[in-house]
Write a protein that holds these residues in place. Structure first.
Motif, PDB file in Angstrom:
ATOM      1  N   SER A  30       7.951   7.738  -2.978  1.00 27.88           N
ATOM      2  CA  SER A  30       8.786   6.545  -2.844  1.00 27.88           C
ATOM      3  C   SER A  30       7.852   5.408  -2.473  1.00 27.88           C
ATOM      4  CB  SER A  30       9.837   6.767  -1.751  1.00 27.88           C
ATOM      5  OG  SER A  30      10.729   5.675  -1.689  1.00 27.88           O
ATOM      6  N   ASP A  31       8.345   4.366  -1.861  1.00 28.14           N
ATOM      7  CA  ASP A  31       7.469   3.313  -1.346  1.00 28.14           C
ATOM      8  C   ASP A  31       8.102   2.691  -0.113  1.00 28.14           C
ATOM      9  OD1 ASP A  31       4.846   1.902  -2.541  1.00 28.14           O
ATOM     10  OD2 ASP A  31       5.974   0.478  -1.327  1.00 28.14           O
ATOM     11  N   ILE A  32       7.266   2.100   0.740  1.00 31.39           N
ATOM     12  CA  ILE A  32       7.822   1.441   1.928  1.00 31.39           C
ATOM     13  C   ILE A  32       8.643   0.203   1.547  1.00 31.39           C
ATOM     14  CG2 ILE A  32       5.974   2.297   3.452  1.00 31.39           C
ATOM     15  CD1 ILE A  32       4.763  -0.546   3.369  1.00 31.39           C
ATOM     16  N   LEU A  33       8.426  -0.311   0.346  1.00 29.15           N
ATOM     17  CA  LEU A  33       9.070  -1.585  -0.031  1.00 29.15           C
ATOM     18  C   LEU A  33      10.512  -1.442  -0.502  1.00 29.15           C
ATOM     19  CD1 LEU A  33       5.942  -3.146  -1.709  1.00 29.15           C
ATOM     20  CD2 LEU A  33       6.761  -3.408   0.633  1.00 29.15           C
ATOM     21  N   MET A  76       6.575  -4.306  -8.916  1.00 30.68           N
ATOM     22  CA  MET A  76       5.265  -3.668  -8.791  1.00 30.68           C
ATOM     23  C   MET A  76       4.469  -4.105 -10.009  1.00 30.68           C
ATOM     24  SD  MET A  76       3.719  -1.953  -6.476  1.00 30.68           S
ATOM     25  CE  MET A  76       4.778  -0.990  -5.405  1.00 30.68           C
TER      26      MET A  76
HETATM   27  O1  CP3 Z   1       2.010   9.337   0.415  1.00 30.93           O
HETATM   28  C1  CP3 Z   1       2.493   9.482  -0.733  1.00 30.93           C
HETATM   29  O2  CP3 Z   1       1.835   9.930  -1.665  1.00 30.93           O
HETATM   30  C2  CP3 Z   1       3.944   9.123  -0.956  1.00 30.93           C
HETATM   31  C3  CP3 Z   1       4.151   7.986  -1.752  1.00 30.93           C
HETATM   32  C4  CP3 Z   1       3.797   6.608  -1.206  1.00 30.93           C
HETATM   33  C5  CP3 Z   1       3.597   5.509  -2.078  1.00 30.93           C
HETATM   34  N1  CP3 Z   1       3.461   4.400  -1.310  1.00 30.93           N
HETATM   35  C6  CP3 Z   1       3.571   5.565  -3.550  1.00 30.93           C
HETATM   36  C7  CP3 Z   1       2.871   4.503  -4.310  1.00 30.93           C
HETATM   37  C8  CP3 Z   1       3.716   6.130   0.110  1.00 30.93           C
HETATM   38  C9  CP3 Z   1       3.807   6.876   1.441  1.00 30.93           C
HETATM   39  C10 CP3 Z   1       3.508   4.726   0.027  1.00 30.93           C
HETATM   40  C11 CP3 Z   1       3.428   3.856   1.223  1.00 30.93           C
HETATM   41  C12 CP3 Z   1       2.974   2.467   1.089  1.00 30.93           C
HETATM   42  N2  CP3 Z   1       3.242   1.581   0.080  1.00 30.93           N
HETATM   43  C13 CP3 Z   1       2.224   1.789   2.075  1.00 30.93           C
HETATM   44  C14 CP3 Z   1       1.817   2.385   3.412  1.00 30.93           C
HETATM   45  C15 CP3 Z   1       0.678   3.311   3.319  1.00 30.93           C
HETATM   46  C16 CP3 Z   1      -0.677   2.672   3.149  1.00 30.93           C
HETATM   47  O3  CP3 Z   1      -1.352   3.020   2.185  1.00 30.93           O
HETATM   48  O4  CP3 Z   1      -1.055   1.869   4.029  1.00 30.93           O
HETATM   49  C17 CP3 Z   1       2.005   0.475   1.612  1.00 30.93           C
HETATM   50  C18 CP3 Z   1       1.237  -0.615   2.318  1.00 30.93           C
HETATM   51  C19 CP3 Z   1       2.672   0.356   0.341  1.00 30.93           C
HETATM   52  C20 CP3 Z   1       2.780  -0.851  -0.523  1.00 30.93           C
HETATM   53  C21 CP3 Z   1       2.196  -0.624  -1.868  1.00 30.93           C
HETATM   54  N3  CP3 Z   1       2.722   0.216  -2.834  1.00 30.93           N
HETATM   55  C22 CP3 Z   1       1.017  -1.210  -2.414  1.00 30.93           C
HETATM   56  C23 CP3 Z   1       0.125  -2.189  -1.675  1.00 30.93           C
HETATM   57  C24 CP3 Z   1       0.873  -0.713  -3.728  1.00 30.93           C
HETATM   58  C25 CP3 Z   1      -0.157  -1.091  -4.771  1.00 30.93           C
HETATM   59  C26 CP3 Z   1      -1.490  -0.534  -4.546  1.00 30.93           C
HETATM   60  C27 CP3 Z   1      -1.545   0.966  -4.315  1.00 30.93           C
HETATM   61  O5  CP3 Z   1      -1.551   1.334  -3.142  1.00 30.93           O
HETATM   62  O6  CP3 Z   1      -1.576   1.744  -5.267  1.00 30.93           O
HETATM   63  C28 CP3 Z   1       1.912   0.211  -3.945  1.00 30.93           C
HETATM   64  C29 CP3 Z   1       2.133   1.010  -5.183  1.00 30.93           C
HETATM   65  C30 CP3 Z   1       2.237   2.482  -5.057  1.00 30.93           C
HETATM   66  N4  CP3 Z   1       2.983   3.154  -4.106  1.00 30.93           N
HETATM   67  C31 CP3 Z   1       1.630   3.448  -5.919  1.00 30.93           C
HETATM   68  C32 CP3 Z   1       2.027   4.717  -5.457  1.00 30.93           C
HETATM   69  C33 CP3 Z   1       1.708   6.058  -6.046  1.00 30.93           C
HETATM   70  C34 CP3 Z   1       0.762   3.131  -7.150  1.00 30.93           C
HETATM   71  C35 CP3 Z   1       1.715   2.691  -8.218  1.00 30.93           C
HETATM   72  C36 CP3 Z   1       1.385   3.164  -9.597  1.00 30.93           C
HETATM   73  O7  CP3 Z   1       1.674   4.341  -9.929  1.00 30.93           O
HETATM   74  O8  CP3 Z   1       0.924   2.329 -10.349  1.00 30.93           O
END
Ligand code: CP3
Length: 346
Positions: free
Chosen positions: A75-78, A90
């Motif tokens: 999932s995502d925190i957003l 995204m």
């Molecule tokens: O831990 C896991 O594998 C579960 C899935 C998970 C995602 N996001 C999937 C994701 C979790 C726990 C997160 C949390 C998240 N999301 C945080 C907190 C954790 C951290 O890393 O500090 C934050 C700050 C976000 C916000 C977010 N989501 C950003 C900044 C981005 C883009 C850059 C990146 O991190 O890849 C995302 C996208 C995202 N969330 C992806 C994934 C697998 C990549 C998207 C893709 O498939 O293109």
């Protein structure tokens, strides 16, 4: 269903275990070719997040492929700001973007919060139920949310930032409005996490990814009270708080009603242990970049980390695994932890 591998939960509850459990932050997706193949067939990230059977599939991939001791729901925190009325996009290769941001009192007043906001996230609870069924008790399932300060930063900035100066400006210039917004996010997060637990999440992790941007005073004044409300509200399962960059706040974090504190790589296990006391479990904290080294070097660094932590430890990286990490490095890390045994206690 009874868990076949409950090492993570026994460790988080403070029980004596034979070795530390291991999982990786951001293990669901990113590093696995199976994830990228599935992702390539879809319209985008959100389709994956919002389709429970796809989210379940991606959640289970690292359990099949790496043999980790826990799954974390994809999932995502957003999803929280979106449920409150601020949809996210995204952007491929760039990251999240919010077309609307919070700037004024009216913006804050308009936000949906608490149970009403949590009602919008049925797809997450469905994904958890489905994942639990498909896991058939192989490993525990971790549910998560962003910490209120980190979510606040995205809602005010509209995207990631180097300085987070807009979000910090609001804390300094409009503390009351800031507290109002943080409270609404906290109410929503509590309702959301309780429903995740009801759907089957076995442990909850709260990610405060931008904790390190705040001064110790700001962190204590604005972030800690929200974390405490969340930790106290989740009673049925263990809670981990991971505040990235917040080594300066370890004593405050140790006072929370949580079971585990996540550590990044900026602090030694020894210093962290001496500052949080003996009761809490520590999670972390190998530098994710260490996994780019040869598998032999990864084995060595992992053993060093395990010895430095000793007991009451959940093995993990100090932040999420990077997308281009070689799988050989990831495997060396996981396998080294799983081969480790604590000495017998006489
Ligand atoms: O831990 C896991 O594998 C579960 C899935 C998970 C995602 N996001 C999937 C994701 C979790 C726990 C997160 C949390 C998240 N999301 C945080 C907190 C954790 C951290 O890393 O500090 C934050 C700050 C976000 C916000 C977010 N989501 C950003 C900044 C981005 C883009 C850059 C990146 O991190 O890849 C995302 C996208 C995202 N969330 C992806 C994934 C697998 C990549 C998207 C893709 O498939 O293109």
């Amino acid at each position: 269903m009874e868990l076949k591998n409950d090492l993570l939960l026994r460790t988080a509850r403070g029980e004596q275990v034979e070795r530390p459990p291991v999982w990786l932050m951001r293990q669901a997706g990113r590093i696995l070719p199976q994830y990228r193949a599935l992702r390539g067939r879809l319209s985008g990230f959100k389709e994956l997040v919002e389709t429970p059977d796809l989210a379940a599939e991606v959640t289970i991939q690292p359990v099949d492929e790496l043999g980790v001791d826990a799954a974390i729901i994809f999932s995502d925190i957003l999803v929280i700001p979106e449920a409150m009325g601020l949809p996210y996009e995204m952007v491929e290769k760039k990251g999240p973007r919010f077309p609307d941001v919070i700037q004024s009192k009216t913006d804050v007043a308009r936000l949906i919060s608490g149970e009403d906001a949590a009602d919008a996230l049925i797809y997450v609870y469905d994904a958890i139920e489905l994942t639990k069924r498909e896991l058939q008790g192989r490993v525990p399932l971790i549910g998560f949310a962003g910490a209120p300060w980190t979510i606040f930063s995205y809602m005010v900035e509209g995207q990631g930032s180097k300085t987070f100066s807009k979000a910090k400006k609001m804390l300094y210039a409009e503390p009351e409005l800031s507290r109002e917004l943080l409270d609404k996010i906290t109410d929503t997060t509590i309702a959301y996490l309780q429903r995740k637990v009801a759907a089957g999440a076995d442990l909850i992790q709260v990610f405060d990814s931008w904790a390190g941007i705040l001064s110790p005073d700001q962190y204590r004044s604005f972030a800690i009270p929200c974390l405490q409300r969340i930790a106290a509200a989740i009673e049925a399962v263990p809670v981990t708080v991971f505040s990235k960059g917040a080594w300066f706040a370890l004593e405050d974090l140790a006072g929370l009603d949580c079971q585990t504190i996540g550590l990044d790589w900026n602090i030694t296990p020894k210093e962290a242990r001496s500052r949080v006391g003996d009761d809490l479990v520590l999670q972390g904290n190998l530098d994710p970049c260490q996994l780019y080294a040869s598998p032999e070097q990864v084995v060595k660094a992992t053993r060093q980390m395990l010895n430095a932590f000793g007991r009451r430890h959940i093995a993990n990286l100090g932040h999420g695994v990077y997308p281009d990490t070689p799988l050989d490095g990831v495997r060396a890390f996981v396998n080294t932890v799983q081969a480790h045994r604590y000495p017998d206690i006489g």
